[in-house]
Design a protein around this motif. Sequence first.
Motif, PDB file in Angstrom:
ATOM      1  N   GLU A 189       6.927  50.258  25.265  1.00  0.00           N
ATOM      2  CA  GLU A 189       6.357  49.290  26.417  1.00  0.00           C
ATOM      3  C   GLU A 189       4.971  49.115  26.406  1.00  0.00           C
ATOM      4  OE1 GLU A 189       7.794  51.434  30.067  1.00  0.00           O
ATOM      5  OE2 GLU A 189       9.810  50.873  29.794  1.00  0.00           O
ATOM      6  N   ASP A 190       4.313  50.231  26.217  1.00  0.00           N
ATOM      7  CA  ASP A 190       2.590  49.708  26.048  1.00  0.00           C
ATOM      8  C   ASP A 190       2.325  48.769  25.137  1.00  0.00           C
ATOM      9  OD1 ASP A 190       2.489  51.663  28.064  1.00  0.00           O
ATOM     10  OD2 ASP A 190       1.693  53.308  26.488  1.00  0.00           O
ATOM     11  N   VAL A 191       2.982  48.713  24.123  1.00  0.00           N
ATOM     12  CA  VAL A 191       2.618  47.819  23.007  1.00  0.00           C
ATOM     13  C   VAL A 191       3.306  46.424  23.401  1.00  0.00           C
ATOM     14  CG1 VAL A 191       3.237  46.978  20.662  1.00  0.00           C
ATOM     15  CG2 VAL A 191       2.652  49.265  20.944  1.00  0.00           C
ATOM     16  N   LEU A 192       4.447  46.440  23.936  1.00  0.00           N
ATOM     17  CA  LEU A 192       4.967  45.036  24.673  1.00  0.00           C
ATOM     18  C   LEU A 192       4.180  44.525  25.600  1.00  0.00           C
ATOM     19  CD1 LEU A 192       8.744  45.932  24.498  1.00  0.00           C
ATOM     20  CD2 LEU A 192       7.616  44.249  23.180  1.00  0.00           C
ATOM     21  N   ARG A 193       3.749  45.293  26.543  1.00  0.00           N
ATOM     22  CA  ARG A 193       2.714  44.952  27.554  1.00  0.00           C
ATOM     23  C   ARG A 193       1.481  44.322  26.995  1.00  0.00           C
ATOM     24  NH1 ARG A 193       2.305  49.477  29.969  1.00  0.00           N
ATOM     25  NH2 ARG A 193       3.950  48.930  31.415  1.00  0.00           N
ATOM     26  N   ARG A 194       0.989  44.694  25.956  1.00  0.00           N
ATOM     27  CA  ARG A 194      -0.220  44.239  25.425  1.00  0.00           C
ATOM     28  C   ARG A 194      -0.124  43.097  24.340  1.00  0.00           C
ATOM     29  NH1 ARG A 194      -2.694  48.889  21.942  1.00  0.00           N
ATOM     30  NH2 ARG A 194      -2.181  49.974  23.920  1.00  0.00           N
ATOM     31  N   ASP A 241       4.288  44.995  37.706  1.00  0.00           N
ATOM     32  CA  ASP A 241       4.020  44.699  36.116  1.00  0.00           C
ATOM     33  C   ASP A 241       4.647  43.306  35.540  1.00  0.00           C
ATOM     34  OD1 ASP A 241       3.120  45.076  33.534  1.00  0.00           O
ATOM     35  OD2 ASP A 241       3.862  47.099  33.285  1.00  0.00           O
ATOM     36  N   PRO A 242       3.857  42.276  35.790  1.00  0.00           N
ATOM     37  CA  PRO A 242       4.655  41.073  35.702  1.00  0.00           C
ATOM     38  C   PRO A 242       4.700  40.827  34.332  1.00  0.00           C
ATOM     39  CG  PRO A 242       2.564  40.584  36.878  1.00  0.00           C
ATOM     40  CD  PRO A 242       2.821  41.995  36.852  1.00  0.00           C
ATOM     41  N   GLU A 243       3.477  41.171  33.450  1.00  0.00           N
ATOM     42  CA  GLU A 243       3.626  40.902  32.213  1.00  0.00           C
ATOM     43  C   GLU A 243       4.981  41.618  31.432  1.00  0.00           C
ATOM     44  OE1 GLU A 243       1.060  42.345  33.605  1.00  0.00           O
ATOM     45  OE2 GLU A 243      -0.474  40.468  33.571  1.00  0.00           O
ATOM     46  N   LEU A 244       5.195  42.978  31.532  1.00  0.00           N
ATOM     47  CA  LEU A 244       6.208  43.677  31.113  1.00  0.00           C
ATOM     48  C   LEU A 244       7.495  43.151  31.622  1.00  0.00           C
ATOM     49  CD1 LEU A 244       6.557  45.872  29.188  1.00  0.00           C
ATOM     50  CD2 LEU A 244       6.859  47.606  31.067  1.00  0.00           C
ATOM     51  N   ALA A 276       8.131  39.833  32.173  1.00  0.00           N
ATOM     52  CA  ALA A 276       8.379  38.779  31.416  1.00  0.00           C
ATOM     53  C   ALA A 276       8.845  39.141  30.001  1.00  0.00           C
ATOM     54  CB  ALA A 276       7.004  38.002  31.567  1.00  0.00           C
ATOM     55  N   THR A 277       8.204  40.164  29.485  1.00  0.00           N
ATOM     56  CA  THR A 277       8.487  40.759  28.194  1.00  0.00           C
ATOM     57  C   THR A 277      10.126  41.004  28.199  1.00  0.00           C
ATOM     58  OG1 THR A 277       6.443  41.393  27.526  1.00  0.00           O
ATOM     59  CG2 THR A 277       8.339  42.459  26.576  1.00  0.00           C
ATOM     60  N   SER A 307      12.543  38.383  28.047  1.00  0.00           N
ATOM     61  CA  SER A 307      12.774  37.918  26.847  1.00  0.00           C
ATOM     62  C   SER A 307      13.577  38.959  25.978  1.00  0.00           C
ATOM     63  CB  SER A 307      11.343  37.726  26.066  1.00  0.00           C
ATOM     64  OG  SER A 307      11.341  37.464  24.626  1.00  0.00           O
ATOM     65  N   LEU A 308      13.616  40.188  26.064  1.00  0.00           N
ATOM     66  CA  LEU A 308      14.178  41.020  25.108  1.00  0.00           C
ATOM     67  C   LEU A 308      15.692  41.094  25.886  1.00  0.00           C
ATOM     68  CD1 LEU A 308      11.673  44.193  25.068  1.00  0.00           C
ATOM     69  CD2 LEU A 308      12.399  42.694  23.220  1.00  0.00           C
ATOM     70  N   ALA A 309      16.037  40.841  27.166  1.00  0.00           N
ATOM     71  CA  ALA A 309      17.310  40.720  27.738  1.00  0.00           C
ATOM     72  C   ALA A 309      17.919  39.548  27.216  1.00  0.00           C
ATOM     73  CB  ALA A 309      17.430  40.749  29.329  1.00  0.00           C
ATOM     74  N   ALA A 310      17.102  38.454  27.001  1.00  0.00           N
ATOM     75  CA  ALA A 310      17.990  37.221  26.333  1.00  0.00           C
ATOM     76  C   ALA A 310      18.377  37.470  24.879  1.00  0.00           C
ATOM     77  CB  ALA A 310      16.931  36.114  26.373  1.00  0.00           C
ATOM     78  N   GLU A 311      17.827  38.640  24.183  1.00  0.00           N
ATOM     79  CA  GLU A 311      18.091  38.801  22.813  1.00  0.00           C
ATOM     80  C   GLU A 311      19.191  39.724  22.839  1.00  0.00           C
ATOM     81  OE1 GLU A 311      14.572  40.586  20.816  1.00  0.00           O
ATOM     82  OE2 GLU A 311      13.352  38.939  21.149  1.00  0.00           O
ATOM     83  N   ASN A 312      19.123  40.686  23.801  1.00  0.00           N
ATOM     84  CA  ASN A 312      20.092  41.671  23.846  1.00  0.00           C
ATOM     85  C   ASN A 312      21.184  41.620  24.721  1.00  0.00           C
ATOM     86  OD1 ASN A 312      18.887  43.740  21.871  1.00  0.00           O
ATOM     87  ND2 ASN A 312      17.171  43.515  23.243  1.00  0.00           N
TER      88      ASN A 312
END
Length: 193
Positions: free
Chosen positions: A16-21, A101-104, A106-107, A110-115
């Motif tokens: 989560e931290d990496v995805l946020r960054r 946490d709008p950045e996370l 948004a991430t 994107s991940l939900a669209a993949e999964n």
Amino acid sequence: MPPETLTPERILEATEDVLRRYGPAKATVVDVARVLGVSHGSVYRHFRTKAALREAVTERWLDQAHAELSAITKGSGPAPERLREWLATLFAAKRRKAGVDPELFATYLSLAAENSTTVERHVETMVGQLTRIVEDGVAQGEFAPTDPAPTARAVWDATSLFHDPAHAGQWTAPGIDDAFATLCNLVVRGLHA
């Protein structure tokens, strides 16, 4: 002091931290391993592929609301009140995730669209909880006789403005709380016996 044991939970937190960054396009398993101070092979021992790791993160994110909603589902009390509380709790949780946490957020979109299978399981869990509330309402004579599963799915679909992340931009609009209350009233009145 010995290093902290590497667990799936620690890996998911670091992810989560990496995805946020970095965002989903640039985040790598190597980045996650670096945050944890381990080799990327150590991460792969817990999650066989990058896709599996991303799916687990998505599932974790979607599951965060399940426990609180499940408690409402299994609770006692009139079904109409539980239905309102369930919908309000879901809306508040989604709004909180988008706002804090709008950045996370948004991430995760994107991940939900993949999964999509992870999202499908989440939706089935949510509709299953709604089904139980509808069943209880019918059994207690509070809701008109109906087939609970399709009715629950209709409630889910009808309230999508307030839980589908595609509508997150509208969740802070003026009047959104009134619109939510109006829709809840309409749904409950429509189900009443």
